[in-house]
Design an enzyme around this catalytic site. Structure first.
Site, PDB file in Angstrom:
ATOM      1  N   ASP A   1      -7.047  -1.478   4.132  1.00 27.22           N
ATOM      2  CA  ASP A   1      -6.151  -2.566   3.718  1.00 27.22           C
ATOM      3  C   ASP A   1      -6.563  -3.902   4.319  1.00 27.22           C
ATOM      4  O   ASP A   1      -6.057  -4.947   3.911  1.00 27.22           O
ATOM      5  CB  ASP A   1      -4.710  -2.278   4.158  1.00 27.22           C
ATOM      6  CG  ASP A   1      -4.154  -1.020   3.493  1.00 27.22           C
ATOM      7  OD1 ASP A   1      -4.527  -0.773   2.338  1.00 27.22           O
ATOM      8  OD2 ASP A   1      -3.377  -0.300   4.134  1.00 27.22           O
TER       9      ASP A   1
ATOM     10  N   ASP B   1       0.891  -1.151   0.000  1.00 25.66           N
ATOM     11  CA  ASP B   1       0.000   0.000   0.000  1.00 25.66           C
ATOM     12  C   ASP B   1       0.940   1.214   0.000  1.00 25.66           C
ATOM     13  O   ASP B   1       2.066   1.099   0.474  1.00 25.66           O
ATOM     14  CB  ASP B   1      -0.835  -0.064   1.283  1.00 25.66           C
ATOM     15  CG  ASP B   1      -1.495   1.260   1.593  1.00 25.66           C
ATOM     16  OD1 ASP B   1      -2.190   1.771   0.712  1.00 25.66           O
ATOM     17  OD2 ASP B   1      -1.292   1.776   2.705  1.00 25.66           O
TER      18      ASP B   1
ATOM     19  N   ASP C   1      -1.346  -0.652   6.099  1.00 25.90           N
ATOM     20  CA  ASP C   1      -1.448  -0.083   7.448  1.00 25.90           C
ATOM     21  C   ASP C   1      -2.823   0.468   7.789  1.00 25.90           C
ATOM     22  O   ASP C   1      -3.055   0.896   8.911  1.00 25.90           O
ATOM     23  CB  ASP C   1      -0.424   1.041   7.593  1.00 25.90           C
ATOM     24  CG  ASP C   1      -0.868   2.280   6.824  1.00 25.90           C
ATOM     25  OD1 ASP C   1      -1.341   2.116   5.676  1.00 25.90           O
ATOM     26  OD2 ASP C   1      -0.785   3.395   7.352  1.00 25.90           O
TER      27      ASP C   1
END
Length: 665
Positions: free
Chosen positions: A551, A352, A547
Site C-alpha cells: 500500500d 485496502d 496497512d
C-alpha cells in the site's frame, strides 16, 4: 554496508536539522533579548535605570547585534532577497523593520532619532519563537525508504557443488540455487526448483491467506517461507527485484506530492508590498510635514512592526500542534502537517481490504454438518488439521479448541489441496473441490452449499468420511468490528467510498457489501493500487487507507495517506496520518479533527490580522509608539495561542462523545 547506513542517517534528518537549527537560534536570541528587556524597562519595572542613556545605547546595540545578525541571519537574508527578486514574504517586513529599528541606535548618538534597537531584538526573538514552533509542527522526517531496504533478507544459503554455503544477499548471482528453510525470508525473486511450502506474501500482496508454492512457481524476495524447505533459482537481483520496484514507486510518489500552498503565503504576497509602500509614503509625509526625522522614523518603524503579522507565523503551527496533540492522545498520529489542510478537501476515501477493513488473518466463520452431529464434525476436522502446519489449519484448530483429539494414522498433507488420514478404520479426506474430485468423492448434491460459501468470499474445507461428504468448514478474513459503522458514517456524510483488493471479484463483492462500500476494484496487482488512486484523483482529492507494504506507493500517491498503526512499518512511514488503534473509526475522527483544526487555523489567521488592521491606521496617524506596536503584536500572538488551546477543549468533548456506544440504534 556500515557506511551506507551512516550515509542514510545524515540524509534522513533534514527536517530534524531544521528543528534543531531553530531551537539553537531560539535559545540564543532569548539569551540576549531578556537582558535587553531588563535594561530597557528597568526604570518602569524597578524604578531605577540600570545604565545612563549613552551607555544604554551601546549596551542595546551590543546585545542586539547577535540577535539580529547572527541568530536572525537566515531571516534577514531571506527578507532582503525579496527586495531584489521582488518576491516579498513575511521575512521582508521583519528584516526591514528590525534593521531600521536597529540602525536608530546609531542615529540616537547624534540625537537624530530615538533608540529602537532594543525593540528590534524583541521583534526578532518573537519571530524566531514562531519559526521554531512552526518547524516542530511540520513533523519529523520520514525514513520509509530506509525501512523498505532493511526488509530484505541479509544473507542467503546457496548450493555450490552440492554444498550449502552462506553468502551475503549482495553476492547472489542469477541462476544460483538458494535453500530456504521454514521461517526464513526468501533472499531474492526466483522460481522454485524443488520442494513444496506455503509462503506468507502478505507484506507484498496484502492477502492474509498464504500462497502455496510448488516446483515452477514464482517467489518474491523478502516474503517468508512457512512450513517446508524450498529450493529456489534466483531470477532477479538488485534493482530489478519486486522490493526495489516498490522502493522506486515510493520515491517517485514522494517527489511528486505538492503540498497545498499555505493561505498565509498568498495573503503575505499581496500584503507585504502594500505595507512597504505605505511605510515609505507615511515616513516621507511625516518627515516633510513635521520636519522631525526621529518622529518620522518612529512612525515608519511602528507601521512596519504592527503590520508585520508575526502571529501569522504562529497561527497555523500552533493550531496544528493543538490539533495533532489531541489527535495523538486519541490514537490519530498526524505525521505531516499539511494533511490537516488537505484532509478537509477529500471527496473520495479508498480502502485496502485485508488488514484495513478486515482483521487480516484467517478465522473460522462457519460450521455446516451434513447428517452428523456438529461435535463429531469438529472433532474429526480438528484431529487431522492439528497435524498440518498450514495457517488455515492453524486457524481451524485454534477456533475449535478441542480438549482431546482422536488418533490419526497414515496422515498426509496434499499441498494446496488438503489433508487425509485414517481415524480408526474411517478414511477421512479434508480439502477443496480439486481434492474431492481427485479422490472421486461426489460433491454434486452439495453444489448449492459450496456456491453459497464461495459467494461470500470464504475459503471452504469439505470434510468427507469413507467417500461421503459429512460437512463443511469455512474460513475467512473477518471484518473488523467497527468497519461497518465507520463506512456508514462516511457514506452519510457524502463521501465516495471505494475498496481496492488483490482478492477475486466474489470475495470483494461480499466484503464491500457487508460493510456498505459502494464501489470496489478486485484482482488489483500491488503496483497498480497507486494507478487507481491517480485515476480517482481526477474527480477530486483522495484519501487512501492501507496497512501493507504494497500500500506504500498508494499511500504516497493519495492526497492524504492514512496508515493503520497495526500494519507494517513501511505503511506507517508512508502515511500522512497513522491510526494507532487500527480501527476505521479513526478515518471518521481524523476528518472531523482536520475540519475543526482548520477552522481554528482560519480563526487564528483572522486574529493575526485583526490587530494589525485596527492598529495600522493608528500607527500611520502617529498615535502608536513602536513599543505599543510591539505589545499589540505580542497580544495577537497570545490571542492565537489561547484560541488554539480552546481547540483542545472542543476536541476532547468530541472524542469522549464518539466513544460512547450508540445503544439506541
Amino acid at each position: 554496508m556500515h557506511n551506507h547506513s551512516g550515509h542514510d542517517h545524515s540524509e534522513l534528518s533534514l527536517e530534524e536539522k531544521e528543528i534543531r537549527g531553530w531551537k539553537k537560534r531560539l535559545v540564543g536570541a532569548w539569551l540576549f533579548t531578556i537582558p535587553i528587556v531588563l535594561f530597557m524597562y528597568s526604570g518602569a519595572l524597578l524604578g531605577i535605570d540600570l545604565a545612563p542613556k549613552q551607555s544604554m545605547n551601546i549596551i542595546l546595540l551590543a546585545l542586539g547585534f547577535p540577535v539580529i545578525f547572527i541568530f536572525g541571519f537566515e531571516t534577514i537574508r531571506g527578507g532582503l532577497r525579496g527586495f531584489y527578486s521582488l518576491y516579498f514574504s513575511m521575512d521582508s517586513l521583519i528584516s526591514l523593520g528590525t534593521i531600521v529599528a536597529y540602525l536608530t541606535g546609531f542615529l540616537s548618538f547624534f540625537d537624530i532619532a530615538q533608540n529602537y534597537s532594543g525593540i528590534s531584538s524583541m521583534i526578532m526573538a518573537i519571530f524566531i519563537t514562531g519559526k521554531y514552533v512552526e518547524a516542530k509542527a511540520k513533523g519529523k522526517a520520514s525514513s520509509e525508504i530506509k525501512k523498505l531496504l532493511e526488509l530484505g533478507a541479509k544473507s542467503a544459503v546457496v548450493l555450490k557443488d552440492d554444498e550449502e554455503t552462506k553468502i551475503p544477499v549482495s553476492e547472489i548471482k542469477i541462476g544460483d540455487i538458494m535453500v530456504i528453510k521454514p521461517g526464513e525470508k526468501i533472499p531474492t525473486d526466483g522460481i522454485v526448483t524443488k520442494g513444496e511450502s506455503s509462503v506468507d506474501e502478505s507484506m507484498i500482496t496484502g492477502e492474509s491467506i498464504p500462497s502455496e508454492k510448488m516446483k515452477g512457481d514464482n517467489v518474491i524476495g523478502a516474503t517468508i517461507n512457512q512450513d517446508g524447505i524450498l529450493y529456489v533459482r534466483a531470477v532477479k537481483i538488485g534493482k530489478d527485484t519486486f522490493l526495489a520496484h516498490i522502493v522506486k514507486l515510493v520515491e517517485e510518489a514522494q517527489g511528486t506530492k505538492i503540498p497545498i500552498q499555505k493561505l498565509a503565503d498568498k495573503i503575505t504576497g499581496i500584503f507585504v508590498p502594500i505595507i512597504l509602500m505605505l511605510t515609505i509614503i507615511v515616513f516621507f509625509n511625516w518627515w516633510m510635514f513635521s520636519q522631525d526625522l526621529s518622529r518620522a522614523l518612529s512612525i515608519g518603524i511602528s507601521v512596519l512592526v504592527i503590520a508585520c503579522p508575526c502571529a501569522l507565523g504562529l497561527a497555523t503551527p500552533i493550531a496544528l500542534m493543538a490539533g495533532s496533540g489531541m489527535g495523538a492522545k486519541n490514537g490519530i498520529l498526524i505525521r505531516k502537517g499539511e494533511a490537516i489542510q488537505t484532509m478537509k478537501e477529500v471527496k473520495t476515501v479508498v480502502f485496502d481490504k485485508t488488514g484495513t477493513i478486515t482483521k487480516g488473518k484467517p478465522q473460522l466463520t462457519d460450521i455446516h454438518p451434513e447428517n452428523v452431529k456438529k461435535e463429531y464434525l469438529l472433532e474429526t476436522a480438528a484431529s487431522l488439521e492439528r497435524l498440518s502446519g498450514h495457517p488455515i489449519a492453524k486457524a481451524i484448530v485454534e477456533n475449535i479448541n478441542m480438549k482431546k483429539y482422536k488418533n490419526v494414522k497414515n496422515f498426509k498433507v496434499l499441498r494446496g489441496r488438503g489433508v487425509e488420514g485414517y481415524i480408526g478404520k474411517k478414511y477421512i479426506v479434508i480439502g477443496n473441490r480439486t481434492l474431492m474430485n481427485e479422490r472421486n468423492i461426489s460433491i454434486k448434491s452439495h453444489s448449492e452449499t459450496i456456491e453459497k460459501f464461495e459467494d461470500q468470499g470464504k475459503t471452504l474445507m469439505i470434510i468427507s468420511e469413507n467417500g461421503k461428504v459429512i460437512g463443511f468448514i469455512a474460513v475467512a478474513d473477518a471484518v473488523k468490528d467497527d468497519s461497518k459503522n465507520a463506512v456508514e458514517r462516511l457514506n452519510k456524510d457524502g463521501y465516495k467510498t471505494v475498496m481496492i483488493t488483490g482478492d477475486n471479484e466474489r470475495t470483494a463483492r461480499a466484503i464491500s457489501g457487508e460493510v456498505g462500500i459502494k464501489d470496489f476494484v478486485a484482482n488489483v496487482l500491488p503496483e497498480d493500487k497507486a494507478k487507481i488512486v491517480m485515476k480517482l484523483q481526477k474527480e477530486g482529492m483522495v484519501a487512501f487507507v492501507g496497512d501493507g507494504i504494497n500500500d506504500a506507493p498508494a499511500l504516497k500517491q493519495s492526497n492524504v495517506g492514512i496508515a493503520m498503526g497495526t500494519g507494517t512499518d513501511i505503511a506507517i512511514e508512508a502515511g500522512d496520518i497513522v491510526l494507532a488503534k487500527g480501527s476505521l473509526m479513526g478515518v471518521v475522527e481524523s476528518i472531523y479533527l482536520s475540519k475543526l483544526t482548520f477552522k481554528k487555523i482560519k480563526q487564528n489567521l483572522f486574529w493575526a490580522f485583526a490587530y494589525n488592521t485596527v492598529a495600522i491606521p493608528l500607527a500611520v496617524a502617529g498615535l502608536l509608539h513602536p513599543v505599543i506596536a510591539e505589545i499589540a503584536m505580542a497580544l495577537s500572538s497570545i490571542t492565537v495561542v489561547t484560541n488554539a488551546n480552546l481547540l483542545r477543549g472542543s476536541l476532547n468533548k468530541y472524542f469522549r462523545k464518539i466513544y460512547i456506544p450508540n445503544k439506541g440504534k
